[in-house]
Design a protein around this motif. Sequence first.
Motif, short mmCIF file in Angstrom:
data_model
loop_
_atom_site.label_atom_id
_atom_site.label_comp_id
_atom_site.label_asym_id
_atom_site.label_seq_id
_atom_site.Cartn_x
_atom_site.Cartn_y
_atom_site.Cartn_z
N LEU A 73 67.67 27.76 123.09
CA LEU A 73 65.54 27.25 124.15
C LEU A 73 65.25 25.88 124.56
N PRO A 74 65.88 25.68 125.67
CA PRO A 74 65.61 23.91 125.95
C PRO A 74 64.78 23.66 126.44
N PRO A 75 63.90 22.36 125.91
CA PRO A 75 62.62 22.13 126.66
C PRO A 75 62.55 21.81 127.95
N GLU A 76 60.94 22.52 128.09
CA GLU A 76 60.56 21.89 129.65
C GLU A 76 60.31 20.34 129.49
N PRO A 77 59.80 20.13 131.29
CA PRO A 77 59.79 18.57 131.20
C PRO A 77 58.60 18.30 130.65
N GLY A 78 58.15 17.83 129.52
CA GLY A 78 56.51 17.52 129.10
C GLY A 78 55.88 18.54 128.25
N LYS A 79 56.57 19.69 127.79
CA LYS A 79 56.33 20.33 126.67
C LYS A 79 57.20 20.44 125.62
N PRO A 80 56.42 20.36 124.22
CA PRO A 80 57.48 20.15 123.60
C PRO A 80 58.51 21.29 123.27
N ALA A 81 59.49 20.98 122.88
CA ALA A 81 60.70 21.96 122.53
C ALA A 81 60.21 23.36 121.45
N PRO A 82 60.91 24.44 122.40
CA PRO A 82 60.57 25.59 121.95
C PRO A 82 61.10 26.17 120.18
N LEU A 83 60.11 26.82 119.60
CA LEU A 83 60.56 27.27 118.14
C LEU A 83 61.18 28.25 117.81
N ALA A 84 62.52 28.54 117.29
CA ALA A 84 63.05 30.04 116.97
C ALA A 84 63.21 30.03 115.94
N SER A 85 62.72 31.69 115.31
CA SER A 85 62.59 32.07 114.14
C SER A 85 64.70 32.30 113.56
N LEU A 86 64.73 33.06 112.30
CA LEU A 86 65.66 33.27 112.07
C LEU A 86 65.70 34.82 112.86
N ALA A 87 64.66 35.43 112.92
CA ALA A 87 64.76 36.42 113.60
C ALA A 87 64.75 36.76 114.76
N ASP A 88 64.51 35.79 115.44
CA ASP A 88 64.91 35.43 117.26
C ASP A 88 66.08 35.54 117.21
N TYR A 89 66.65 34.81 116.44
CA TYR A 89 68.55 34.55 116.58
C TYR A 89 69.05 35.41 116.58
N VAL A 90 68.68 36.73 115.78
CA VAL A 90 69.74 37.82 115.71
C VAL A 90 69.38 38.55 116.19
N THR A 91 68.18 37.85 117.29
CA THR A 91 68.00 39.25 118.73
C THR A 91 68.54 39.06 119.53
N ARG A 92 69.06 37.67 119.53
CA ARG A 92 69.94 37.03 120.58
C ARG A 92 71.25 36.93 120.06
N ALA A 93 71.91 37.25 118.91
CA ALA A 93 73.60 37.15 118.61
C ALA A 93 74.05 38.08 119.12
N THR A 94 75.30 37.21 119.52
CA THR A 94 76.61 38.28 120.23
C THR A 94 76.78 39.40 119.81
N SER A 95 77.12 40.00 119.89
CA SER A 95 77.92 41.42 119.60
C SER A 95 79.24 40.81 118.27
N GLY A 96 79.17 41.59 117.83
CA GLY A 96 80.28 41.34 116.36
C GLY A 96 79.99 39.38 115.79
N GLN A 97 78.66 39.14 116.10
CA GLN A 97 78.26 37.95 114.68
C GLN A 97 78.23 37.92 113.99
N LYS A 98 78.76 37.22 113.15
CA LYS A 98 78.84 37.47 111.43
C LYS A 98 77.76 36.47 110.97
N ASN A 99 77.01 35.19 111.74
CA ASN A 99 76.76 34.23 111.32
C ASN A 99 75.64 33.76 112.24
#
Length: 637
Positions: free
Chosen positions: A397-423
Amino acid sequence: MPDKNPGSTHEFKAEIRQLLEIITHSIYTNREIFLRELVSNASDALDKLRFETGRGTAVANPELPLEIRITADKEAGILTIVDTGLGMTHDELIENIGTIARSGSAEFLKQLADNKDAASGIIGRFGVGFYSVFMVAKSVVLTTKSLLPDAPAVRWESDGSGSYAIESGPEDAVRGTRIEIHLKDEAKEFADPERIKTIIRKHSNFISFPIFVGEEKVNTVPALWRESKFSVTPEQYKEFYEFLTFDTEEPLLTIHVSVDAPVQFNALLFIPKTPMDLFGMRPEARGLDLYVRRVLIQHETKDLLPEFLGFVRGVVDTEDLPLNISRETLQENRVLRKIASTITKQVLDRLGQMAKDDAEKYADFWREHGRVMKLGYGDYLHREAFAELVRFESSALPPEPGKPAPLASLADYVTRATSGQKNVYFLSGPSRAALDLSPTLEIFRDKGLEVLYLLEPIDEFVMESVRAYKELTLTSADRAAPGDLAAFESVAASDAPAPLSTEQQAALPGLTAAVKAVLGDRVADVRVSERLRKSPSCLVGPDGDPSAGMQKIMRMLAKDETPPKKILELNPDHPLLRNLLRIHQASPDDPFLATAANQLLDAALLLDGYLTDPHQMVDRVTSILTDASGWYADLKK
């Protein structure tokens, strides 16, 4: 049977003198509390009268308003408190005011000797609360007339030492109770109307009946927490929040709670938009104001919420605690623990709902209060709820110019995890810019694996506490073995150079051995890297070591500033290493190899934040640039 002689004097027994000593010196540590006690008694009397009239009981002086009036005579040193409540008959006065002078006092003193907490159980009964007045009074005159229409008035007087007198009161007395306090010389401050107003606003501001000091009504702010949440307007909430915190901004979140079981209490809580202690002037300033039946018991009660919710402001009011309870007793009180458990769950649930319904609003909350929230890493009781609420910046989640960086939750991370990822991968660093350039992340970018950015030291403790989320183990990226990542296909465009020749492959171990010989004890080992893509070198901890971020914290606590001994990995596909390989093949003893080896290590130490003395590195870089610029100038001729 109580003595009904209209004019009689009673001697205090020896144990009563002892009990009064306990009340005035042991239980009450702040003299102004006497006024809280008397106002609370007056409020109780008015409540009981309202109950009696509500069920149709005929009362004396029905036209009297239900109120408390206080007058202070600075010249005479007299404070007078009058209520128009229930009042007392002669028998009731003996029963209530004289209760502690009866045989029960001996049993109370015995219990007090066996258990010091027994004192808090009797506080709140009229007799003991009333006698707190002798902390400031040299004598007290109490005149009372019952609500019963034909009951005569009764007058009680005592100096709180040897005896008390009871006689008939004036015939023109009206319903209610009048307490005239003749103040000790050292307590004359309580004859100052402004001092009285301050005490009322502090301890009794939310009593439901009007309190007048002179002709001024003092308690003007309603106890909103006692009202139904459906009848309170947003404007009222904002007004009360401003009264409570002196913050002119609207609160970010308002939580209005009414609970009947397992304990009865009401709470009105606020989460400010910004921290209340911006400059760190009062780091200990946290906690909720605790009331018992609208009477303030303790300001900033820290036992009602865990430390990681210390940004919450508000009030809690319960019927299930005694009116007077010491701080020590509060900490061990079961009722308070049940209230604290319920309130904590309510706050966590509302924060979770905010995060679900309005991610941007929650992100704003986290940026302001996340540093305090992260203290929840030590609260194992609420670890699951805490894990849902923590937020981090992310490589995805790279920040847009002039804006604070977006934040990620652990739940967000899991939804984007690669198939087979265990960590769930994370990495610590001083800033996002530093982590973006970290050699450790090159293999993760190549594989399209997200890495959470830990930008504060406490984040390491958060990850250590949570450990796993939805069957994914939280793992520092610098502890991930390249072999474990080999199963993931590369998603980045390949710009790798031609593979090493057979001859170069054979010479590579000689180069790593030469570099290790130059660096000696500065490194644990030197080896060819499988994780690097663009950088020439990086540092890796030996197997079994904690993450680099945790190591830094441990070394800081130990005040150890020496660079750690790590493994130096070299990227054989980097042009620099290819050049060094050629130099080593041509002349294994070339002094430039030693210069390059030390430079590669210092550069890696600098990137990881371990290089404490850059002087040698700067001198070396200057020398290399001098030689390189000369060669470059010759090429341009």
